[in-house]
Design an enzyme around this catalytic site. Structure first.
Site, PDB file in Angstrom:
ATOM      1  N   GLU A 262      -1.735  -3.644   1.186  1.00  0.00           N
ATOM      2  CA  GLU A 262      -2.271  -2.450   0.515  1.00  0.00           C
ATOM      3  C   GLU A 262      -1.185  -1.386   0.482  1.00  0.00           C
ATOM      4  O   GLU A 262      -0.470  -1.199   1.476  1.00  0.00           O
ATOM      5  CB  GLU A 262      -3.482  -1.836   1.249  1.00  0.00           C
ATOM      6  CG  GLU A 262      -4.739  -2.635   1.163  1.00  0.00           C
ATOM      7  CD  GLU A 262      -5.928  -1.948   1.837  1.00  0.00           C
ATOM      8  OE1 GLU A 262      -5.925  -0.704   1.975  1.00  0.00           O
ATOM      9  OE2 GLU A 262      -6.844  -2.678   2.239  1.00  0.00           O
TER      10      GLU A 262
ATOM     11  N   HIS B 220     -13.998  -7.190   5.639  1.00  0.00           N
ATOM     12  CA  HIS B 220     -13.501  -5.855   5.272  1.00  0.00           C
ATOM     13  C   HIS B 220     -14.663  -4.872   5.486  1.00  0.00           C
ATOM     14  O   HIS B 220     -15.161  -4.265   4.551  1.00  0.00           O
ATOM     15  CB  HIS B 220     -12.998  -5.872   3.832  1.00  0.00           C
ATOM     16  CG  HIS B 220     -12.122  -4.712   3.446  1.00  0.00           C
ATOM     17  ND1 HIS B 220     -10.859  -4.857   2.912  1.00  0.00           N
ATOM     18  CD2 HIS B 220     -12.329  -3.369   3.495  1.00  0.00           C
ATOM     19  CE1 HIS B 220     -10.333  -3.674   2.651  1.00  0.00           C
ATOM     20  NE2 HIS B 220     -11.208  -2.741   2.996  1.00  0.00           N
TER      21      HIS B 220
ATOM     22  N   ASN C 266      -0.971  -2.656   5.644  1.00  0.00           N
ATOM     23  CA  ASN C 266      -1.537  -1.678   4.719  1.00  0.00           C
ATOM     24  C   ASN C 266      -0.838  -0.371   5.034  1.00  0.00           C
ATOM     25  O   ASN C 266      -1.012   0.185   6.130  1.00  0.00           O
ATOM     26  CB  ASN C 266      -3.048  -1.539   4.933  1.00  0.00           C
ATOM     27  CG  ASN C 266      -3.786  -2.827   4.605  1.00  0.00           C
ATOM     28  OD1 ASN C 266      -3.187  -3.791   4.132  1.00  0.00           O
ATOM     29  ND2 ASN C 266      -5.083  -2.846   4.853  1.00  0.00           N
TER      30      ASN C 266
ATOM     31  N   ARG D 137      -5.935  -9.956  -3.960  1.00  0.00           N
ATOM     32  CA  ARG D 137      -6.555  -9.865  -2.643  1.00  0.00           C
ATOM     33  C   ARG D 137      -7.920  -9.236  -2.808  1.00  0.00           C
ATOM     34  O   ARG D 137      -8.047  -8.141  -3.374  1.00  0.00           O
ATOM     35  CB  ARG D 137      -5.678  -9.011  -1.712  1.00  0.00           C
ATOM     36  CG  ARG D 137      -6.318  -8.806  -0.375  1.00  0.00           C
ATOM     37  CD  ARG D 137      -5.507  -7.954   0.592  1.00  0.00           C
ATOM     38  NE  ARG D 137      -6.322  -7.791   1.773  1.00  0.00           N
ATOM     39  CZ  ARG D 137      -6.567  -6.645   2.397  1.00  0.00           C
ATOM     40  NH1 ARG D 137      -5.989  -5.525   1.989  1.00  0.00           N
ATOM     41  NH2 ARG D 137      -7.375  -6.608   3.436  1.00  0.00           N
TER      42      ARG D 137
ATOM     43  N   GLU E 268      -7.832  -4.147   8.679  1.00  0.00           N
ATOM     44  CA  GLU E 268      -7.697  -2.883   9.404  1.00  0.00           C
ATOM     45  C   GLU E 268      -8.664  -2.737  10.583  1.00  0.00           C
ATOM     46  O   GLU E 268      -9.504  -1.829  10.603  1.00  0.00           O
ATOM     47  CB  GLU E 268      -7.864  -1.694   8.440  1.00  0.00           C
ATOM     48  CG  GLU E 268      -6.795  -1.648   7.375  1.00  0.00           C
ATOM     49  CD  GLU E 268      -6.908  -0.428   6.457  1.00  0.00           C
ATOM     50  OE1 GLU E 268      -7.773   0.431   6.664  1.00  0.00           O
ATOM     51  OE2 GLU E 268      -6.103  -0.338   5.512  1.00  0.00           O
TER      52      GLU E 268
ATOM     53  N   TYR F 263       0.116   3.560   4.076  1.00  0.00           N
ATOM     54  CA  TYR F 263      -0.187   4.760   3.284  1.00  0.00           C
ATOM     55  C   TYR F 263       0.686   5.954   3.662  1.00  0.00           C
ATOM     56  O   TYR F 263       1.155   6.672   2.804  1.00  0.00           O
ATOM     57  CB  TYR F 263      -1.677   5.125   3.414  1.00  0.00           C
ATOM     58  CG  TYR F 263      -2.540   4.103   2.709  1.00  0.00           C
ATOM     59  CD1 TYR F 263      -2.794   4.213   1.351  1.00  0.00           C
ATOM     60  CD2 TYR F 263      -3.038   2.995   3.375  1.00  0.00           C
ATOM     61  CE1 TYR F 263      -3.542   3.257   0.666  1.00  0.00           C
ATOM     62  CE2 TYR F 263      -3.780   2.025   2.704  1.00  0.00           C
ATOM     63  CZ  TYR F 263      -4.028   2.167   1.352  1.00  0.00           C
ATOM     64  OH  TYR F 263      -4.737   1.215   0.678  1.00  0.00           O
TER      65      TYR F 263
HETATM   66  O1  IFM Z   1     -10.069   2.041   0.458  1.00  0.00           O
HETATM   67  C1  IFM Z   1      -9.389   1.791   1.650  1.00  0.00           C
HETATM   68  C2  IFM Z   1      -9.428   0.316   1.989  1.00  0.00           C
HETATM   69  O2  IFM Z   1     -10.734  -0.160   2.072  1.00  0.00           O
HETATM   70  C3  IFM Z   1      -8.773   0.072   3.313  1.00  0.00           C
HETATM   71  N1  IFM Z   1      -7.468   0.669   3.359  1.00  0.00           N
HETATM   72  C4  IFM Z   1      -7.300   2.022   2.914  1.00  0.00           C
HETATM   73  C5  IFM Z   1      -7.942   2.215   1.553  1.00  0.00           C
HETATM   74  C6  IFM Z   1      -7.798   3.678   1.103  1.00  0.00           C
HETATM   75  O3  IFM Z   1      -8.418   4.524   2.015  1.00  0.00           O
END
Ligand code: IFM
Length: 446
Positions: free
Chosen positions: A354, A122, A293, A78, A167, A295
């Site tokens: 992500e 992006h 994505n 990606r 995002e 985290y």
């Molecule tokens: O680096 C970023 C990415 O560009 C978008 N998602 C989160 C990642 C980590 O912060």
């Protein structure tokens, strides 16, 4: 208990990057300025004045980077296309050299047996469009549709699936509400027309992709929201935050309507941005896949000061990444089950587009990244064992890169990049991921 080896046999293993974070070559071959070039040049905007002008020099070193991907045994890669490299002013003439770069990249990926999964946007909006209001201007959605058409005219014969936006939550909130990312606007809730116009851009682009027989995905940063307590004020704050972070972006696309924005004190028509027919344009094309994505989860409490209808609080019992983000792998299972319960049949197949963490390599070896990825993949497998359709996992990130307002201070890569020499060194997590991919293939082929 299911674990990562129980992920489906046809599960796709990948890695992710983004144009401004790795390409560099900011002034080469006709690329126009983006909002991130402008923002990074502003004193104090990015830690230590770092910029993406050189980044990982991927624009010149992509053959080496594809060899690294091949070494991992990736199914998919990606990456994002830089709109200002392809159409330097966002609306004017096309830059043939920009298109040719991605043409070469796609051919080389396919030659290496790696499926390209490009993201069209992006965060690196052409500065010329920002000069006309950026995503606050409805016209930007139409310029995005034009850009989608011209890119897919060139690459659509070889690339079947496209992610429209990355995002939109983060881009709206950090870029237009808080001003910690480009373009650095501080509009608070009056930033939300930028969210609507991105969603409109997604809908217009998804229609164009479908007309060409291509698949459309949207990637967003989603977070399970947990109230700090069962106190009604904390519950109300958590609901408001869930609306802003998750539902504002997912409901229009999957259900064709906005959630109740009065929780945020925002009018239904988002300050006049929503016009009759817009929600159909956003919803009707449908999504072939939703990119998540992931985290961390978010703990939310009632506000302690006037202003926002919530406070974000820490999760002190969790370990934290070098960036200070809480590590709660079970929250990924929670999120996936919650999405299924909330959207039911409207939920398309999912892909983790992500997931990863930054590690402070000056003090720590790479083990926390391995622990992070393995725990999240196990959490993912627990969700797929419950019947949730998750098709792949793209780790963030292949390379250490430009981490936005943090510059080069947060290292998310499986490959270490020495930014002085551009020397790439695979880390322990690279070897671990390579071995996992190979072992999963063998295990599932038995
Ligand atoms: O680096 C970023 C990415 O560009 C978008 N998602 C989160 C990642 C980590 O912060």
């Amino acid at each position: 208990m299911p674990d990562r080896f129980d992920l489906p046999a046809d599960f796709r293993w990948g890695a992710a990057t983004a144009a401004y974070q790795i390409e560099g070559a900011a002034d080469e071959d006709g690329r126009g300025p983006s909002v991130w070039d402008t923002f990074a040049a502003r004193p104090g905007a990015v830690r230590d004045g770092h910029t993406g002008a050189v980044a990982c020099d991927h624009y010149h070193r992509w053959p080496e980077d594809i060899a690294l991907m091949q070494g991992l045994g990736l199914d998919g890669y990606r990456f994002s296309l830089a709109w200002p490299r392809i159409r330097p002013t966002g609306a004017g003439p096309v830059n043939p050299a920009g298109l040719a770069f991605y043409d070469r990249l796609v051919d080389a990926l396919l030659g290496a047996g790696i499926t390209p999964l490009p993201t069209l946007f992006h965060w690196d909006l052409p500065q010329a469009l920002e000069d006309h209001g950026g995503w606050l201007n409805r016209d930007t959605a139409h310029r995005f549709a034009d850009y989608t058409a011209l890119v897919t005219d060139r690459l659509g014969d070889r690339v079947p699936t496209w992610i429209t936006l990355n995002e939109p939550f983060v881009h709206t909130v950090f870029g237009y509400a808080l001003g910690t990312h480009a373009p650095g606007r501080t509009l608070m809730f009056e930033a939300l027309p930028a969210a609507h116009h991105q969603l409109l851009a997604h809908g217009l682009a998804a229609s164009i992709l479908h007309e060409r027989g291509l698949e459309a995905m949207l990637s967003n940063n989603l977070t399970p929201v947990e109230p700090a307590s069962q106190d009604p004020a904390d519950l109300a704050a958590a609901s408001a935050y869930d609306t802003l972070h998750n539902r504002l972006f997912t409901d229009p696309v999957l259900l064709g309507r906005y959630p109740d924005l009065s929780l945020l004190g925002v009018p239904d028509d988002i300050f006049g941005a929503v016009r009759p027919g817009d929600l159909d344009l956003i919803h009707t094309p449908g999504l072939d896949g939703l990119g998540l994505n992931f985290y961390n989860p978010t703990r939310v409490a009632a506000p302690t000061a006037p202003g926002l209808p919530f406070d974000l609080v820490d999760i002190p019992e969790a370990p934290h990444t070098a960036f200070g983000w809480p590590v709660v792998p079970d929250a990924l299972t929670t999120l996936l089950l919650h999405l299924r319960d909330t959207y039911g049949k409207a939920l398309p197949p999912l892909t983790i587009t992500e997931n990863g963490c930054s590690v402070d390599e000056s003090t720590t070896p790479d083990q926390p990244r391995i622990d992070f990825m393995s725990a999240h993949l196990d959490a993912l497998a627990r969700a797929t064992a419950e019947g949730i359709d998750v098709r792949g996992y793209y780790t963030w990130s292949l390379l250490d890169n430009f981490e936005w307002a943090e510059g080069y201070h947060q290292r998310f890569g499986l490959v270490h990049v020495d930014f002085a020499t551009q020397h790439r060194t695979p880390k322990a997590s690279y070897t671990w991921y390579r071995d996992l991919i190979a072992a999963h293939r063998l295990y599932r082929a038995r």
